[in-house]
Design a protein around this motif. Structure first.
Motif, PDB file in Angstrom:
ATOM      1  N   ALA A   1      38.630 -10.566 -37.146  1.00  0.00           N
ATOM      2  CA  ALA A   1      37.686  -9.563 -37.651  1.00  0.00           C
ATOM      3  C   ALA A   1      36.938  -8.926 -36.493  1.00  0.00           C
ATOM      4  N   THR A   2      36.788  -7.622 -36.538  1.00  0.00           N
ATOM      5  CA  THR A   2      36.085  -6.893 -35.480  1.00  0.00           C
ATOM      6  C   THR A   2      35.467  -5.638 -36.075  1.00  0.00           C
ATOM      7  N   VAL A   3      34.420  -5.127 -35.453  1.00  0.00           N
ATOM      8  CA  VAL A   3      33.744  -3.932 -35.972  1.00  0.00           C
ATOM      9  C   VAL A   3      33.301  -3.047 -34.819  1.00  0.00           C
ATOM     10  N   ASP A   4      33.379  -1.742 -35.016  1.00  0.00           N
ATOM     11  CA  ASP A   4      32.866  -0.751 -34.073  1.00  0.00           C
ATOM     12  C   ASP A   4      32.087   0.294 -34.849  1.00  0.00           C
ATOM     13  N   VAL A   5      31.032   0.792 -34.244  1.00  0.00           N
ATOM     14  CA  VAL A   5      30.236   1.867 -34.831  1.00  0.00           C
ATOM     15  C   VAL A   5      30.368   3.096 -33.950  1.00  0.00           C
ATOM     16  N   LEU A   6      30.740   4.219 -34.548  1.00  0.00           N
ATOM     17  CA  LEU A   6      30.860   5.481 -33.822  1.00  0.00           C
ATOM     18  C   LEU A   6      29.763   6.423 -34.296  1.00  0.00           C
ATOM     19  N   VAL A   7      29.006   6.944 -33.352  1.00  0.00           N
ATOM     20  CA  VAL A   7      27.875   7.813 -33.658  1.00  0.00           C
ATOM     21  C   VAL A   7      28.174   9.219 -33.134  1.00  0.00           C
ATOM     22  N   GLU A   8      28.023  10.193 -34.015  1.00  0.00           N
ATOM     23  CA  GLU A   8      28.258  11.579 -33.602  1.00  0.00           C
ATOM     24  C   GLU A   8      27.319  11.950 -32.454  1.00  0.00           C
ATOM     25  N   GLY A   9      27.876  12.621 -31.462  1.00  0.00           N
ATOM     26  CA  GLY A   9      27.092  13.010 -30.297  1.00  0.00           C
ATOM     27  C   GLY A   9      27.188  12.019 -29.164  1.00  0.00           C
ATOM     28  N   ARG A  10      27.572  10.771 -29.502  1.00  0.00           N
ATOM     29  CA  ARG A  10      27.754   9.765 -28.453  1.00  0.00           C
ATOM     30  C   ARG A  10      29.207   9.360 -28.322  1.00  0.00           C
ATOM     31  N   HIS A  11      29.893   9.180 -29.445  1.00  0.00           N
ATOM     32  CA  HIS A  11      31.287   8.765 -29.412  1.00  0.00           C
ATOM     33  C   HIS A  11      32.252   9.884 -29.790  1.00  0.00           C
TER      34      HIS A  11
ATOM     35  N   ALA B   1      21.226  15.052 -38.711  1.00  0.00           N
ATOM     36  CA  ALA B   1      22.369  15.908 -39.026  1.00  0.00           C
ATOM     37  C   ALA B   1      23.656  15.291 -38.509  1.00  0.00           C
ATOM     38  N   SER B   2      23.573  14.014 -38.087  1.00  0.00           N
ATOM     39  CA  SER B   2      24.712  13.363 -37.462  1.00  0.00           C
ATOM     40  C   SER B   2      25.444  12.448 -38.436  1.00  0.00           C
ATOM     41  N   VAL B   3      26.719  12.234 -38.132  1.00  0.00           N
ATOM     42  CA  VAL B   3      27.566  11.318 -38.884  1.00  0.00           C
ATOM     43  C   VAL B   3      27.623   9.995 -38.133  1.00  0.00           C
TER      44      VAL B   3
ATOM     45  N   GLU C   1      30.384   7.092 -11.441  1.00  0.00           N
ATOM     46  CA  GLU C   1      28.965   6.892 -11.730  1.00  0.00           C
ATOM     47  C   GLU C   1      28.630   5.419 -11.924  1.00  0.00           C
ATOM     48  N   GLY C   2      29.604   4.625 -12.288  1.00  0.00           N
ATOM     49  CA  GLY C   2      29.382   3.201 -12.508  1.00  0.00           C
ATOM     50  C   GLY C   2      30.702   2.535 -12.800  1.00  0.00           C
ATOM     51  N   ALA C   3      30.680   1.227 -13.097  1.00  0.00           N
ATOM     52  CA  ALA C   3      31.918   0.485 -13.322  1.00  0.00           C
ATOM     53  C   ALA C   3      32.542   0.782 -14.673  1.00  0.00           C
ATOM     54  N   GLY C   4      31.801   1.459 -15.559  1.00  0.00           N
ATOM     55  CA  GLY C   4      32.334   1.766 -16.887  1.00  0.00           C
ATOM     56  C   GLY C   4      31.239   2.277 -17.787  1.00  0.00           C
ATOM     57  N   HIS C   5      31.575   2.409 -19.074  1.00  0.00           N
ATOM     58  CA  HIS C   5      30.638   2.943 -20.053  1.00  0.00           C
ATOM     59  C   HIS C   5      29.471   1.984 -20.275  1.00  0.00           C
ATOM     60  N   VAL C   6      28.262   2.523 -20.306  1.00  0.00           N
ATOM     61  CA  VAL C   6      27.066   1.748 -20.592  1.00  0.00           C
ATOM     62  C   VAL C   6      26.503   2.241 -21.924  1.00  0.00           C
ATOM     63  N   HIS C   7      26.441   1.374 -22.917  1.00  0.00           N
ATOM     64  CA  HIS C   7      26.107   1.801 -24.273  1.00  0.00           C
ATOM     65  C   HIS C   7      24.651   2.251 -24.406  1.00  0.00           C
ATOM     66  N   PHE C   8      23.756   1.711 -23.598  1.00  0.00           N
ATOM     67  CA  PHE C   8      22.359   2.098 -23.703  1.00  0.00           C
ATOM     68  C   PHE C   8      21.874   2.758 -22.422  1.00  0.00           C
ATOM     69  N   GLY C   9      22.834   3.400 -21.702  1.00  0.00           N
ATOM     70  CA  GLY C   9      22.464   4.064 -20.470  1.00  0.00           C
ATOM     71  C   GLY C   9      21.873   5.447 -20.710  1.00  0.00           C
TER      72      GLY C   9
END
Length: 346
Positions: free
Chosen positions: A59-69, A148-150, A338-346
């Motif tokens: 089981a795994t989960v991901d959340v995608l936010v409009e404007g970020r993902h 106004a985001s999904v 810019e860095g070693a990879g994606h930073v979720h709260f950068g």
């Protein structure tokens, strides 16, 4: 390079979620859901019921936010559905499993056209279909009144088929490090889109619809992979998780990386030349291609599609990732990332 045309949906207000209503929208979306081979009870009841062959469920989960993902002016609804599914299906493969079903939660503004949601559903179904998986349930709610985001939350379920799960913590000194899939393409495509262009289409398409090597995960497990991870945030960042969990040093072979991902020259070099960038930066730090990286004992016979790119060394009190013996942070600076990879709260 050509500039993108807006893909933001402009449906008839009569076709909006508010007018059609929750259950009307759900009925339309489910018409695109497809069928899961593992589903004994599919959508329509309070919960789905899935068959599993060995009594365990991945089981795994991901959340995608409009404007970020994702952005609706960069990607179609179908693209977003494909991308949301791929992010989760790849995580199941990284455990050595095969996906069986998805559960999808979605929050959207009431003015969202139902045709756009149907497009997302179609993309989800198309990405799942080759694996025999499908969306078997979920939830639909109105977004906050000031938003106004999904927001799209996807939970994937999978089956190990009797195999032991492949964890991040199993890498051992002497192992080889190998990758299946491509690296740097989605990041290159993102760089193109950020500058207002849509070509080369190959890399833009890679950003919109990743192509994870799903079958490579179970194949690696069968071949005795000692650890494995989905490359979603960047090769250096995700291998850093493996190194920390396994208490080892991982040393990547720079020449092997160039040979595997940058030869012969192609779209990455073309875009890098136009932007004055180093394409190796995208290979090392770019996310969202959802390649798989794994470690194997040196005597293992690697399955087709896997390429050796480094080795595992004893960690002692020091863990992390090296590139050609150099600390990853130094290489990141050298290639201009810019860095070693994606930073979720950068």
């Amino acid at each position: 390079m050509t500039r993108p045309r807006p893909l933001v949906p402009r449906g008839d207000p009569a076709d909006s979620v508010r007018v059609v209503g929750e259950f009307g929208v759900i009925a339309r979306v489910l018409a695109h859901a497809g069928t899961s081979r593992a589903a004994e009870v599919g959508p329509g009841d309070d919960a789905a019921v899935l068959r599993t062959t060995d009594g365990r469920v991945v089981a795994t989960v991901d959340v995608l936010v409009e404007g970020r993902h994702f952005r609706r002016d960069w990607s179609s609804a179908e693209d977003i559905g494909h991308k949301a599914a791929a992010a989760n299906l790849a995580d199941v493969a990284a455990m050595g499993g095969t996906a069986t079903a998805l559960l999808v939660g979605l929050a959207c503004p009431p003015t969202t056209p139902t045709s756009w949601l149907e497009g997302v559903a179609a993309g989800l179904a198309e990405e799942c279909a080759p694996l025999g998986a499908a969306v078997v349930g979920g939830d639909l709610v109105a977004a906050a009144t000031d938003s106004a985001s999904v927001v799209l939350s996807v939970t994937a379920l999978g089956d190990l088929g009797g195999r032991a799960p492949v964890l991040r913590s199993g890498a051992r000194p002497g192992d080889v490090v190998a990758v299946a899939g491509r690296l740097g393409w989605a990041a290159c495509g993102l760089a193109v889109l950020r500058r207002g262009f849509t070509s080369p289409l190959a890399v833009v398409s890679a950003h919109r619809r990743p192509v994870p090597p799903y079958a490579a995960g179970p194949a690696a497990a069968e071949a005795g992979a000692t650890s494995m991870c989905d490359v979603s945030d960047g090769l250096l960042a995700d291998l850093g998780h493996v190194a920390t969990a396994s208490r080892v040093l991982i040393d990547l072979d720079r020449a092997a990386l160039v040979r595997t991902f940058l030869e012969p020259a192609g779209p990455l070099q073309q875009v890098a030349s136009a932007l004055g960038a180093d394409p190796l930066a995208w290979v090392l730090t770019g996310g969202e291609d959802h390649a798989l990286v794994a470690t194997f004992r040196p005597t293992a016979v690697l399955p087709p599609g896997w390429s050796v790119i480094g080795s595992v060394r004893p960690g002692g009190k020091r863990t992390g990732v090296l590139v050609g013996g150099e600390p990853a942070a130094d290489v990141v600076r050298a290639v201009g990332a810019e860095g070693a990879g994606h930073v979720h709260f950068g």
